[in-house]
Design a protein around this motif. Sequence first.
Motif, short mmCIF file in Angstrom:
data_model
loop_
_atom_site.label_atom_id
_atom_site.label_comp_id
_atom_site.label_asym_id
_atom_site.label_seq_id
_atom_site.Cartn_x
_atom_site.Cartn_y
_atom_site.Cartn_z
N ASP A 4 0.83 -1.20 0.00
CA ASP A 4 0.00 0.00 0.00
C ASP A 4 0.87 1.25 0.00
OD1 ASP A 4 -2.65 1.11 0.00
OD2 ASP A 4 -2.23 1.78 2.06
N ASN A 5 2.10 1.14 0.47
CA ASN A 5 3.01 2.28 0.45
C ASN A 5 3.34 2.71 -0.98
OD1 ASN A 5 3.04 2.45 3.21
ND2 ASN A 5 4.93 1.28 3.43
N VAL A 6 3.31 1.78 -1.92
CA VAL A 6 3.51 2.14 -3.32
C VAL A 6 2.38 3.08 -3.75
CG1 VAL A 6 3.68 1.29 -5.69
CG2 VAL A 6 4.70 -0.04 -3.82
N ARG A 7 1.17 2.72 -3.42
CA ARG A 7 0.02 3.57 -3.76
C ARG A 7 0.14 4.93 -3.09
NH1 ARG A 7 -3.89 5.32 -1.09
NH2 ARG A 7 -3.56 3.89 0.63
N ARG A 8 0.55 4.94 -1.83
CA ARG A 8 0.69 6.20 -1.11
C ARG A 8 1.77 7.08 -1.73
NH1 ARG A 8 2.07 4.62 4.43
NH2 ARG A 8 2.01 6.83 4.87
N LEU A 9 2.89 6.48 -2.15
CA LEU A 9 3.93 7.25 -2.81
C LEU A 9 3.40 7.82 -4.13
CD1 LEU A 9 6.83 8.31 -3.02
CD2 LEU A 9 7.45 6.12 -4.08
N TYR A 10 2.67 7.01 -4.87
CA TYR A 10 2.09 7.46 -6.13
C TYR A 10 1.17 8.67 -5.89
CZ TYR A 10 -0.92 7.33 -10.28
OH TYR A 10 -1.64 7.66 -11.40
N GLU A 11 0.38 8.61 -4.84
CA GLU A 11 -0.52 9.72 -4.54
C GLU A 11 0.24 10.99 -4.15
OE1 GLU A 11 -3.04 8.05 -1.51
OE2 GLU A 11 -4.27 6.99 -2.99
N ARG A 12 1.41 10.83 -3.56
CA ARG A 12 2.22 11.98 -3.14
C ARG A 12 3.23 12.42 -4.20
NH1 ARG A 12 4.33 10.40 2.81
NH2 ARG A 12 5.59 12.27 2.45
N PHE A 13 3.30 11.68 -5.29
CA PHE A 13 4.32 11.90 -6.33
C PHE A 13 4.40 13.35 -6.80
CE2 PHE A 13 5.24 11.78 -10.99
CZ PHE A 13 6.60 11.55 -10.89
N PRO A 54 -2.37 -3.19 -10.55
CA PRO A 54 -3.53 -2.64 -9.84
C PRO A 54 -3.62 -1.11 -9.92
CG PRO A 54 -2.50 -4.32 -8.49
CD PRO A 54 -1.60 -4.08 -9.68
N LEU A 55 -2.50 -0.42 -9.88
CA LEU A 55 -2.53 1.03 -10.00
C LEU A 55 -2.90 1.47 -11.41
CD1 LEU A 55 0.61 2.09 -7.93
CD2 LEU A 55 -1.79 2.43 -7.32
N HIS A 56 -2.38 0.79 -12.39
CA HIS A 56 -2.67 1.13 -13.78
C HIS A 56 -4.14 0.93 -14.10
CE1 HIS A 56 -1.88 0.37 -18.30
NE2 HIS A 56 -2.22 1.61 -18.09
N VAL A 57 -4.71 -0.15 -13.62
CA VAL A 57 -6.11 -0.46 -13.89
C VAL A 57 -7.05 0.63 -13.35
CG1 VAL A 57 -7.98 -2.08 -13.25
CG2 VAL A 57 -5.79 -2.94 -14.07
N LYS A 58 -6.64 1.30 -12.29
CA LYS A 58 -7.48 2.34 -11.69
C LYS A 58 -7.52 3.63 -12.52
CE LYS A 58 -7.26 0.79 -6.96
NZ LYS A 58 -7.02 1.17 -5.57
N CYS A 59 -6.65 3.77 -13.50
CA CYS A 59 -6.64 4.98 -14.33
C CYS A 59 -7.92 5.04 -15.15
CB CYS A 59 -5.43 4.99 -15.25
SG CYS A 59 -3.85 5.08 -14.38
#
Length: 81
Positions: A4-13, A54-59
């Motif tokens: 989930d930290n990957v997602r959090r980093l992506y959100e803060r990118f 999973p992150l790509h699919v959410k786009c």
Amino acid sequence: MTMDNVRRLYERFESDKELRKKLYMAEGKDAREAALREAGLFFTDAEFDEMIDPLHVKCQTVEEAERFFEFRNWWDMLRRS
């Protein structure tokens, strides 16, 4: 959960320029991992790879996909250094 930290980093990118700078300036894997730990965002390279789909699919738009690929390419560049 560290994935989930990957997602959090992506959100803060885009918004956390200081964290991006620390990660960019980190010399090697150990320094990069230390910067992630300090930010409470530690994850392994394998966990990053696991979260890509999973992150790509959410786009939902082309713009979101372009932002995602910018993030992914940025991280790939960092971990090769």
